[in-house]
Design a protein around this motif. Structure first.
Motif, PDB file in Angstrom:
ATOM      1  N   PHE B  14       0.834  -1.200   0.000  1.00 16.57           N
ATOM      2  CA  PHE B  14       0.000   0.000   0.000  1.00 16.57           C
ATOM      3  C   PHE B  14       0.867   1.248   0.000  1.00 16.57           C
ATOM      4  CE2 PHE B  14      -4.082  -1.802   0.134  1.00 16.57           C
ATOM      5  CZ  PHE B  14      -4.074  -2.912   0.964  1.00 16.57           C
ATOM      6  N   GLU B  15       0.311   2.300  -0.552  1.00 15.67           N
ATOM      7  CA  GLU B  15       1.010   3.582  -0.605  1.00 15.67           C
ATOM      8  C   GLU B  15       1.401   4.023   0.803  1.00 15.67           C
ATOM      9  OE1 GLU B  15      -1.347   6.665  -2.351  1.00 15.67           O
ATOM     10  OE2 GLU B  15       0.402   7.718  -3.127  1.00 15.67           O
ATOM     11  N   GLU B  16       2.586   4.591   0.919  1.00 13.10           N
ATOM     12  CA  GLU B  16       3.189   5.102   2.148  1.00 13.10           C
ATOM     13  C   GLU B  16       3.717   4.011   3.075  1.00 13.10           C
ATOM     14  OE1 GLU B  16       0.753   7.979   4.110  1.00 13.10           O
ATOM     15  OE2 GLU B  16       0.501   9.223   2.335  1.00 13.10           O
ATOM     16  N   ALA B  17       3.563   2.763   2.704  1.00 16.38           N
ATOM     17  CA  ALA B  17       4.135   1.671   3.487  1.00 16.38           C
ATOM     18  C   ALA B  17       5.593   1.480   3.097  1.00 16.38           C
ATOM     19  CB  ALA B  17       3.356   0.389   3.250  1.00 16.38           C
ATOM     20  N   PRO B  18       6.393   0.869   3.980  1.00 21.20           N
ATOM     21  CA  PRO B  18       7.780   0.546   3.606  1.00 21.20           C
ATOM     22  C   PRO B  18       7.827  -0.704   2.739  1.00 21.20           C
ATOM     23  CG  PRO B  18       7.324  -0.219   5.820  1.00 21.20           C
ATOM     24  CD  PRO B  18       6.090   0.508   5.366  1.00 21.20           C
ATOM     25  N   VAL B  19       8.919  -0.842   1.998  1.00 20.08           N
ATOM     26  CA  VAL B  19       9.057  -2.019   1.140  1.00 20.08           C
ATOM     27  C   VAL B  19      10.508  -2.467   1.111  1.00 20.08           C
ATOM     28  CG1 VAL B  19       9.510  -0.782  -1.025  1.00 20.08           C
ATOM     29  CG2 VAL B  19       8.400  -3.009  -1.085  1.00 20.08           C
ATOM     30  N   LEU B  56      26.157   0.766   2.689  1.00 23.12           N
ATOM     31  CA  LEU B  56      24.823   1.337   2.522  1.00 23.12           C
ATOM     32  C   LEU B  56      24.871   2.344   1.386  1.00 23.12           C
ATOM     33  CD1 LEU B  56      21.925   1.496   3.547  1.00 23.12           C
ATOM     34  CD2 LEU B  56      22.655   3.342   5.084  1.00 23.12           C
ATOM     35  N   VAL B  57      24.091   2.066   0.375  1.00 19.08           N
ATOM     36  CA  VAL B  57      24.137   2.880  -0.830  1.00 19.08           C
ATOM     37  C   VAL B  57      22.791   3.572  -1.016  1.00 19.08           C
ATOM     38  CG1 VAL B  57      24.449   2.842  -3.320  1.00 19.08           C
ATOM     39  CG2 VAL B  57      25.727   1.249  -1.901  1.00 19.08           C
ATOM     40  N   LYS B  58      22.841   4.857  -1.255  1.00 16.32           N
ATOM     41  CA  LYS B  58      21.601   5.610  -1.499  1.00 16.32           C
ATOM     42  C   LYS B  58      21.478   5.905  -2.979  1.00 16.32           C
ATOM     43  CE  LYS B  58      21.350   7.607   3.114  1.00 16.32           C
ATOM     44  NZ  LYS B  58      20.257   6.689   3.526  1.00 16.32           N
ATOM     45  N   GLY B  59      20.239   5.816  -3.487  1.00 14.70           N
ATOM     46  CA  GLY B  59      20.015   6.044  -4.900  1.00 14.70           C
ATOM     47  C   GLY B  59      18.968   7.111  -5.138  1.00 14.70           C
ATOM     48  N   ILE B  60      18.420   7.084  -6.350  1.00 15.13           N
ATOM     49  CA  ILE B  60      17.415   8.073  -6.708  1.00 15.13           C
ATOM     50  C   ILE B  60      16.051   7.681  -6.150  1.00 15.13           C
ATOM     51  CG2 ILE B  60      18.663   8.723  -8.790  1.00 15.13           C
ATOM     52  CD1 ILE B  60      16.609   7.063 -10.376  1.00 15.13           C
ATOM     53  N   ASN B  61      15.140   8.644  -6.101  1.00 11.30           N
ATOM     54  CA  ASN B  61      13.746   8.403  -5.702  1.00 11.30           C
ATOM     55  C   ASN B  61      13.600   7.850  -4.281  1.00 11.30           C
ATOM     56  OD1 ASN B  61      13.209   9.197  -8.313  1.00 11.30           O
ATOM     57  ND2 ASN B  61      12.839   7.130  -9.061  1.00 11.30           N
ATOM     58  N   GLY B  62      14.574   8.110  -3.394  1.00 11.62           N
ATOM     59  CA  GLY B  62      14.469   7.695  -2.004  1.00 11.62           C
ATOM     60  C   GLY B  62      14.805   6.245  -1.718  1.00 11.62           C
ATOM     61  N   PHE B  63      15.299   5.516  -2.703  1.00 15.89           N
ATOM     62  CA  PHE B  63      15.677   4.119  -2.498  1.00 15.89           C
ATOM     63  C   PHE B  63      17.078   3.998  -1.929  1.00 15.89           C
ATOM     64  CE2 PHE B  63      12.323   1.519  -4.215  1.00 15.89           C
ATOM     65  CZ  PHE B  63      11.625   2.369  -5.060  1.00 15.89           C
ATOM     66  N   GLU B  64      17.306   2.918  -1.186  1.00 18.87           N
ATOM     67  CA  GLU B  64      18.628   2.596  -0.686  1.00 18.87           C
ATOM     68  C   GLU B  64      18.787   1.079  -0.675  1.00 18.87           C
ATOM     69  OE1 GLU B  64      18.661   4.358   3.233  1.00 18.87           O
ATOM     70  OE2 GLU B  64      18.084   2.447   4.143  1.00 18.87           O
ATOM     71  N   ALA B  65      20.038   0.632  -0.635  1.00 18.51           N
ATOM     72  CA  ALA B  65      20.318  -0.802  -0.595  1.00 18.51           C
ATOM     73  C   ALA B  65      21.542  -1.026   0.269  1.00 18.51           C
ATOM     74  CB  ALA B  65      20.547  -1.352  -1.992  1.00 18.51           C
ATOM     75  N   GLU B  66      21.602  -2.196   0.868  1.00 17.96           N
ATOM     76  CA  GLU B  66      22.738  -2.531   1.715  1.00 17.96           C
ATOM     77  C   GLU B  66      23.422  -3.785   1.228  1.00 17.96           C
ATOM     78  OE1 GLU B  66      21.984  -2.427   5.873  1.00 17.96           O
ATOM     79  OE2 GLU B  66      24.129  -2.262   6.294  1.00 17.96           O
ATOM     80  N   LYS B  78      12.804   1.014   0.643  1.00 24.73           N
ATOM     81  CA  LYS B  78      12.303   2.385   0.629  1.00 24.73           C
ATOM     82  C   LYS B  78      11.349   2.514   1.813  1.00 24.73           C
ATOM     83  CE  LYS B  78      10.393   6.056  -2.210  1.00 24.73           C
ATOM     84  NZ  LYS B  78       9.965   6.502  -3.562  1.00 24.73           N
ATOM     85  N   PRO B  79      11.504   3.550   2.637  1.00 24.00           N
ATOM     86  CA  PRO B  79      10.699   3.666   3.853  1.00 24.00           C
ATOM     87  C   PRO B  79       9.220   3.982   3.605  1.00 24.00           C
ATOM     88  CG  PRO B  79      12.179   5.546   3.639  1.00 24.00           C
ATOM     89  CD  PRO B  79      12.540   4.590   2.559  1.00 24.00           C
ATOM     90  N   SER B  80       8.929   4.616   2.472  1.00 23.89           N
ATOM     91  CA  SER B  80       7.550   5.005   2.201  1.00 23.89           C
ATOM     92  C   SER B  80       7.363   5.094   0.689  1.00 23.89           C
ATOM     93  CB  SER B  80       7.245   6.359   2.855  1.00 23.89           C
ATOM     94  OG  SER B  80       5.945   6.802   2.518  1.00 23.89           O
ATOM     95  N   VAL B  81       6.570   4.190   0.132  1.00 15.19           N
ATOM     96  CA  VAL B  81       6.444   4.136  -1.332  1.00 15.19           C
ATOM     97  C   VAL B  81       5.284   4.998  -1.825  1.00 15.19           C
ATOM     98  CG1 VAL B  81       7.494   1.873  -1.526  1.00 15.19           C
ATOM     99  CG2 VAL B  81       5.000   2.051  -1.240  1.00 15.19           C
ATOM    100  N   HIS B  82       5.407   5.378  -3.094  1.00 12.20           N
ATOM    101  CA  HIS B  82       4.359   6.151  -3.765  1.00 12.20           C
ATOM    102  C   HIS B  82       3.784   5.326  -4.912  1.00 12.20           C
ATOM    103  CE1 HIS B  82       5.732   9.615  -1.510  1.00 12.20           C
ATOM    104  NE2 HIS B  82       6.960   9.415  -1.942  1.00 12.20           N
ATOM    105  N   ILE B  83       2.606   5.722  -5.354  1.00 10.76           N
ATOM    106  CA  ILE B  83       1.987   5.063  -6.504  1.00 10.76           C
ATOM    107  C   ILE B  83       2.951   5.029  -7.689  1.00 10.76           C
ATOM    108  CG2 ILE B  83       0.130   5.189  -8.205  1.00 10.76           C
ATOM    109  CD1 ILE B  83      -1.007   4.378  -5.628  1.00 10.76           C
ATOM    110  N   LEU B 111       4.014  -3.480  -6.933  1.00 10.37           N
ATOM    111  CA  LEU B 111       2.669  -2.970  -7.210  1.00 10.37           C
ATOM    112  C   LEU B 111       2.221  -2.148  -6.013  1.00 10.37           C
ATOM    113  CD1 LEU B 111       1.209  -6.279  -8.625  1.00 10.37           C
ATOM    114  CD2 LEU B 111       1.695  -4.226  -9.945  1.00 10.37           C
ATOM    115  N   VAL B 112       2.121  -0.830  -6.180  1.00 12.62           N
ATOM    116  CA  VAL B 112       1.712   0.062  -5.103  1.00 12.62           C
ATOM    117  C   VAL B 112       0.266   0.471  -5.331  1.00 12.62           C
ATOM    118  CG1 VAL B 112       2.202   2.185  -3.854  1.00 12.62           C
ATOM    119  CG2 VAL B 112       4.074   0.905  -4.929  1.00 12.62           C
ATOM    120  N   SER B 113      -0.564   0.209  -4.340  1.00 15.97           N
ATOM    121  CA  SER B 113      -1.986   0.560  -4.453  1.00 15.97           C
ATOM    122  C   SER B 113      -2.358   1.587  -3.385  1.00 15.97           C
ATOM    123  CB  SER B 113      -2.855  -0.686  -4.316  1.00 15.97           C
ATOM    124  OG  SER B 113      -2.549  -1.378  -3.121  1.00 15.97           O
TER     125      SER B 113
END
Lengths: 114, 114
Positions: B14-19, B56-66, B78-83, B111-113
């Motif tokens: 769901f939107e605004e949830a972490p993923v 810990l690597v930070k990328g575009i659109n608020g994403f990060e990976a370890e 991502k701590p909070s996803v968007h549609i 799939l973000v709803s």
């Protein structure tokens, strides 16, 4: 800045007809060039790559071929298309010197073989 | 030769949830790691990359990976996803020694709803 152009964007071809997809890169010299195919639900499959003019490496045996007539031009061809050639074809480039594997992709060409 | 496993083919959220999108790799030597995003009918765009240094690597659109070497993982978060984050995400690996083409996982559809 570097750009990559790929055309045509969409193509519908009958079985047994020839194919030519073209890709050009601007703003860089001596790039490595790649052709990938993306079939539904099957991820990305590397078809060909080239580290220099006239140097082509094939990853998967098939009825497709690739050529690199100029430093920044990469062409994907077929003499006779099969139904199984349908898919989304992506051209990509990477730097030659200081290579890390990072790829820069074109917008893709969607091929439907009927 | 290296390989990449993306354990989830599809992740609904769901939107605004972490993923978290999971990625594990296999290689006998040191690796470079990448995450790419693909929006419908477009080419792949680099989200982030690990070449060396901080795990810990930070990328575009608020994403990060370890990067976790002991677990051979490179999970994307991502701590909070968007549609607008709805897309397919590909993890990829190349080896640091010599020349090796980039190997992709099969992709995870996010799939973000609302």
């Amino acid at each position: 800045s570097q750009t990559i152009h790929q055309w045509p964007a969409t193509l519908v071809q009958p079985v047994g007809s020839p194919l030519s997809l073209e890709c050009t890169v601007e703003g860089t010299s001596n790039p490595n060039l790649y052709w990938y195919r993306q079939a539904a639900g099957r991820g990305l499959q590397l078809l060909f790559y080239s580290v220099g003019i006239g140097q082509i490496s094939s990853e998967v045996p098939q009825n497709l071929s690739a050529s690199r007539p100029q430093d920044r031009q990469f062409i994907l061809s077929s003499k006779k298309l099969l139904l199984s050639d349908s898919g989304f074809y992506l051209c990509a480039w990477s730097v030659g010197q200081g290579y890390t594997g990072e790829l820069f992709f074109g917008e893709g060409s969607r091929l439907t073989v009927l | 030769a290296q390989s990449v496993t993306q354990l989830d083919s599809q992740v609904p959220v769901f939107e605004e949830a972490p993923v978290e999108l999971r990625c594990n790799y296999s290689s006998s030597v040191s690796v470079y790691l990448f995450w790419y995003v693909q929006y419908p009918n477009q080419g792949l765009q680099l989200l982030l990359k690990y070449l060396s240094g901080s795990t810990l690597v930070k990328g575009i659109n608020g994403f990060e990976a370890e990067f976790n070497k002991s677990q051979t993982s490179f999970h994307l978060r991502k701590p909070s996803v968007h549609i607008s984050d709805t897309a397919e995400y590909f993890c990829a690996v190349s080896e640091t020694e010599g020349y090796s083409t980039l190997t992709f996982g099969k992709g995870t559809m996010l799939l973000v709803s609302p």
